[in-house]
Structure formats: structure tokens, C-alpha cells
Design a protein around this motif. Structure first.
Motif, mmCIF file in Angstrom:
data_model
loop_
_atom_site.group_PDB
_atom_site.id
_atom_site.type_symbol
_atom_site.label_atom_id
_atom_site.label_comp_id
_atom_site.label_asym_id
_atom_site.label_seq_id
_atom_site.Cartn_x
_atom_site.Cartn_y
_atom_site.Cartn_z
ATOM 1 N N PHE A 93 36.865 42.721 38.451
ATOM 2 C CA PHE A 93 37.539 43.220 39.646
ATOM 3 C C PHE A 93 39.067 43.155 39.595
ATOM 4 O O PHE A 93 39.721 43.400 40.609
ATOM 5 N N GLY A 94 39.624 42.811 38.455
ATOM 6 C CA GLY A 94 41.074 42.760 38.350
ATOM 7 C C GLY A 94 41.662 41.553 39.070
ATOM 8 O O GLY A 94 40.966 40.583 39.377
ATOM 9 N N ILE A 95 42.963 41.631 39.359
ATOM 10 C CA ILE A 95 43.672 40.521 39.980
ATOM 11 C C ILE A 95 43.069 40.113 41.335
ATOM 12 O O ILE A 95 42.922 38.913 41.612
ATOM 13 N N PRO A 96 42.686 41.060 42.210
ATOM 14 C CA PRO A 96 42.056 40.647 43.474
ATOM 15 C C PRO A 96 40.793 39.808 43.244
ATOM 16 O O PRO A 96 40.547 38.834 43.958
ATOM 17 N N GLY A 97 40.001 40.162 42.234
ATOM 18 C CA GLY A 97 38.804 39.395 41.927
ATOM 19 C C GLY A 97 39.127 37.994 41.435
ATOM 20 O O GLY A 97 38.456 37.026 41.812
ATOM 21 N N GLY A 98 40.158 37.892 40.600
ATOM 22 C CA GLY A 98 40.565 36.578 40.109
ATOM 23 C C GLY A 98 41.038 35.667 41.227
ATOM 24 O O GLY A 98 40.700 34.481 41.270
ATOM 25 N N LEU A 99 41.828 36.215 42.153
ATOM 26 C CA LEU A 99 42.327 35.418 43.274
ATOM 27 C C LEU A 99 41.212 35.079 44.262
ATOM 28 O O LEU A 99 41.217 33.995 44.861
ATOM 29 N N PHE A 100 40.270 35.997 44.442
ATOM 30 C CA PHE A 100 39.117 35.708 45.306
ATOM 31 C C PHE A 100 38.366 34.493 44.770
ATOM 32 O O PHE A 100 38.029 33.571 45.523
ATOM 33 N N TYR A 101 38.119 34.499 43.453
ATOM 34 C CA TYR A 101 37.422 33.355 42.859
ATOM 35 C C TYR A 101 38.259 32.088 42.979
ATOM 36 O O TYR A 101 37.740 31.013 43.308
ATOM 37 N N LYS A 102 39.550 32.200 42.706
ATOM 38 C CA LYS A 102 40.415 31.022 42.734
ATOM 39 C C LYS A 102 40.450 30.399 44.125
ATOM 40 O O LYS A 102 40.466 29.170 44.267
ATOM 41 N N ALA A 103 40.456 31.242 45.160
ATOM 42 C CA ALA A 103 40.438 30.737 46.533
ATOM 43 C C ALA A 103 39.137 29.998 46.805
ATOM 44 O O ALA A 103 39.129 28.927 47.426
ATOM 45 N N ALA A 104 38.016 30.557 46.350
ATOM 46 C CA ALA A 104 36.719 29.907 46.554
ATOM 47 C C ALA A 104 36.659 28.564 45.844
ATOM 48 O O ALA A 104 36.186 27.564 46.396
ATOM 49 N N ASN A 105 37.157 28.520 44.619
ATOM 50 C CA ASN A 105 37.141 27.284 43.850
ATOM 51 C C ASN A 105 38.060 26.232 44.459
ATOM 52 O O ASN A 105 37.752 25.033 44.461
ATOM 53 N N THR A 106 39.199 26.681 45.010
ATOM 54 C CA THR A 106 40.125 25.761 45.667
ATOM 55 C C THR A 106 39.507 25.187 46.938
ATOM 56 O O THR A 106 39.628 23.980 47.214
ATOM 57 N N MET A 107 38.823 26.026 47.709
ATOM 58 C CA MET A 107 38.147 25.529 48.907
ATOM 59 C C MET A 107 37.088 24.501 48.548
ATOM 60 O O MET A 107 36.958 23.462 49.213
ATOM 61 N N ASP A 108 36.336 24.769 47.493
ATOM 62 C CA ASP A 108 35.306 23.822 47.085
ATOM 63 C C ASP A 108 35.918 22.485 46.684
ATOM 64 O O ASP A 108 35.380 21.424 47.018
ATOM 65 N N SER A 109 37.042 22.525 45.968
ATOM 66 C CA SER A 109 37.679 21.286 45.524
ATOM 67 C C SER A 109 38.323 20.516 46.671
ATOM 68 O O SER A 109 38.529 19.302 46.567
ATOM 69 N N MET A 110 38.606 21.193 47.785
ATOM 70 C CA MET A 110 39.243 20.530 48.925
ATOM 71 C C MET A 110 38.254 20.091 49.997
ATOM 72 O O MET A 110 38.399 19.002 50.575
ATOM 73 N N ILE A 111 37.254 20.920 50.280
ATOM 74 C CA ILE A 111 36.351 20.602 51.394
ATOM 75 C C ILE A 111 34.871 20.663 51.013
ATOM 76 O O ILE A 111 34.014 20.435 51.868
ATOM 77 N N GLY A 112 34.560 20.935 49.763
ATOM 78 C CA GLY A 112 33.162 21.074 49.369
ATOM 79 C C GLY A 112 32.497 19.764 48.998
ATOM 80 O O GLY A 112 31.783 19.696 47.992
ATOM 81 N N TYR A 113 32.726 18.728 49.803
ATOM 82 C CA TYR A 113 32.191 17.404 49.503
ATOM 83 C C TYR A 113 31.034 17.050 50.431
ATOM 84 O O TYR A 113 30.903 17.602 51.525
ATOM 85 N N ARG A 114 30.233 16.078 50.007
ATOM 86 C CA ARG A 114 29.111 15.622 50.816
ATOM 87 C C ARG A 114 29.438 14.319 51.541
ATOM 88 O O ARG A 114 28.546 13.534 51.855
ATOM 89 N N ASN A 115 30.723 14.085 51.790
ATOM 90 C CA ASN A 115 31.100 12.880 52.516
ATOM 91 C C ASN A 115 30.989 13.124 54.023
ATOM 92 O O ASN A 115 30.624 14.210 54.477
#
Length: 330
Positions: A175-197
Motif C-alpha cells: 500500500f505504499g507509504i500510507p500502508g507503512g504508516l497505518f501499520y506503524k500507528a497500529a504497532n505503536t498503539m499496541d506497544s503503548m496500550i496493548g497490555y493485559r494490566n
């Protein structure tokens, strides 16, 4: 297709040569600010309780809205900027795409970070090594032994081969640059709030599930490519294949076990096992067989596997685009 191939190749080389200098603003910083801002707004708007077991439904819905708002903002901004440049200063489009592509990848930064852990361990400074490894893992590191620090660094390198390089490369290719940033945003959200605490058990559900979905295919590509990398590096490729088949489904994550099992097999060590997160012991299955003890040298081997795996997947991505270009022209 030719332009996208150029963006991938130049962006990959730029990341390999420069990485992510600390003085340079990174898109993840903006994503992090957005996530924190939306979280504050949504927690206030939905009046979410700080009690972990209260407002489960509202927490899940608010977390879903955070994912939606973040992805729309990030992807929409990217498309808008690219469209404006195409109409006003088209000569800047390619350099911008190459720069963003490089920032979506994290091969060099991961190698540098884990190499710092290796250097600290070899220098005999366990305290500094614990601090260095805490920068790349989510577990608590204050009480880790030398072997525990080395294992944490190898595991992080194995996982980063997928979500730090192969997955963004996968979506950049499709998907080009938009696809890369879409994934990066998802991965960043997971690393910040994707916890089971207690704080994010329900609020972070949508972010964690999106990250799992997006990493499903890339993680399996990364695991299989890592086995080829082991063969090229004259590591134990046969054992990597055996452990990949046997242990990849044992990890708590549906994706992390793909590369960690292959890495464990290639190095003839055992990864995984129990770890402490946010003061709580998390039971985790072991991956691989303890044929030998893990050592600081294994961090360097893991880094070389990450580098070769990344290069192989770049060749795979470029080849797919080249074939697609030929089919379209034919």
C-alpha cells in the motif's frame, strides 16, 4: 510499481546507513502524542473508572474509538500531504517517501540497541546491561541474571525482525507509504496500550487485536525467511525448522512465536519462559531446546540473522513488485 520499488530500496538502504538519529523528529513521536491525547479525551468523555473490572464495555468501545481516530488521523494526514506535494512541488514526493519509508523500518536502531546490551555484558557491567536491555523489552529487568539479560535481548531482536522490519516492509510493498504508516500507528498503539494490566486490559483490547491481525502474515513470512537466514549464516537451520514447526504456537502472542521459535532453533538455545511485567509474574512457555546455555555472543548472532532476514525479505518484496509490473504490462 517502479517508483514504489525505488522507495523501498532507497528507504531500506537509508535505514541501514543512518537509522533513527535522536536529533531527528520521528513519526512515532507524533503518533505517541496522538495516542496519549486521544486516551485522555476518551477517558474523560466516557468517564471511565480507574477500577480494573468496572466499565468493561465502555472501556472496550473507547479503546476502539482511539484506534479509529488514530488511524484516520495518521493515514489521512499522510494522504493529504502527498496529494498536496503532487500538485504543488512534485519533485519532493520521492525524497519524502524514501525518508518516511526509512523511518517505518527499524533494523539499524534495533541492531544498535541490542549491540549495546552485548557490549555491556562483555564488559562485565551487568547493571548497565540491565538498563540497556530495559530500553528494548517490556519486562522488568532489575533482577535479571547475565543469561536472562542476553535471552531478553535475543528475544527482542527476534520479535523486532518481524514487527520492526518485515511487517512494515510488507505493508509498504502492498500500500505504499500510507500502508507503512497505518501499520506503524497500529504497532505503536499496541506497544503503548496493548497490555493485559489493570489499566489497559479492556481499553487496549482493540489496539492489541489490530496489531495481531496486521502481524499475522508478516510474522510467518519472517519466521520462514529466518530459517533461510540461518542456513546462509551457517547456523543450525535444521533445528530452526524443527523448532519453528514445533514451538511457534506456544507463545502467548499468536505472532511473536514465529520468529522466536526459529531464532531459538538456529542458535540451539531455549528462549521464552516466565517473566515479570508491571510487578506481575507472567507464565510463558519455553521455545526451543536448551542444547547449550545462551551467551552474550548470541546477541550478535541474532543481529546478523535480523540483518540477513531483512535483506532477504526486501529482495522478496522487490521481486513481487517486479513480477506484478510485468503482469500489468503484459
Amino acid at each position: 510499481m517502479c517508483e514504489r520499488m525505488a522507495v523501498l530500496l532507497l528507504g531500506f538502504l537509508l535505514d541501514a546507513l543512518v537509522g533513527d538519529p535522536r536529533w531527528l523528529w520521528h513519526p512515532v513521536q507524533g503518533m505517541g502524542w496522538l495516542i496519549c491525547h486521544f486516551e485522555r479525551l476518551l477517558r474523560k468523555a466516557f468517564r471511565l473508572s480507574e477500577q480494573p473490572e468496572q466499565d468493561r464495555g465502555r472501556k472496550r468501545f473507547a479503546g476502539f474509538l482511539l484506534v479509529l481516530l488514530t488511524e484516520v488521523t495518521v493515514t489521512g494526514s499522510c494522504l493529504l500531504v502527498l496529494r498536496l506535494l503532487e500538485r504543488t512541488i512534485p519533485v519532493l514526493v520521492l525524497p519524502l517517501e524514501v525518508a518516511v519509508c526509512a523511518q517505518c523500518l527499524a533494523a539499524r536502531s534495533m541492531v544498535l540497541a541490542s549491540s549495546k546490551v552485548e557490549q555491556d555484558l562483555k564488559a562485565g557491567d551487568l547493571e548497565r546491561a540491565r538498563k540497556s536491555v530495559s530500553m528494548i523489552v517490556g519486562r522488568e529487568t532489575a533482577s535479571l541474571s547475565l543469561e536472562g539479560v542476553a535471552k531478553a535481548a535475543v528475544e527482542s531482536t527476534a520479535e523486532s525482525a518481524s514487527d520492526g522490519v518485515i511487517a512494515p516492509l510488507f505493508y509498504l510493498t502492498l500500500f505504499g507509504i500510507p500502508g507503512g504508516l497505518f501499520y506503524k500507528a497500529a504497532n505503536t498503539m499496541d506497544s503503548m496500550i496493548g497490555y493485559r494490566n489493570d489499566r489497559y486490559r479492556y481499553f487496549g483490547t482493540a489496539a492489541a487485536r489490530l496489531d495481531d491481525i496486521l502481524n499475522f502474515v508478516p510474522s510467518r513470512i519472517a519466521g520462514m525467511t529466518m530459517i533461510v537466514s540461518a542456513a546462509l549464516l551457517r547456523l543450525d537451520a535444521g533445528n530452526a525448522l524443527r523448532m519453528f514447526k514445533r514451538d511457534r504456537g506456544k507463545h502467548l502472542s499468536p505472532n511473536a512465536g514465529q520468529t522466536e521459535s526459529a531464532m531459538a532453533g538456529a542458535l540451539d538455545v531455549q528462549l521464552g519462559g516466565d517473566a515479570v511485567y508491571f510487578g506481575q509474574l507472567v507464565r510463558k512457555s519455553a521455545l526451543g531446546d536448551p542444547i547449550r546455555d545462551i551467551t552474550p555472543d548470541d546477541i550478535g548472532k541474532a543481529n546478523r540473522m535480523l540483518a540477513v532476514t531483512s535483506a532477504l525479505d526486501l529482495v522478496l518484496a522487490l521481486s513481487c513488485l517486479l513480477v506484478l509490473e510485468g503482469l500489468l504490462q503484459g
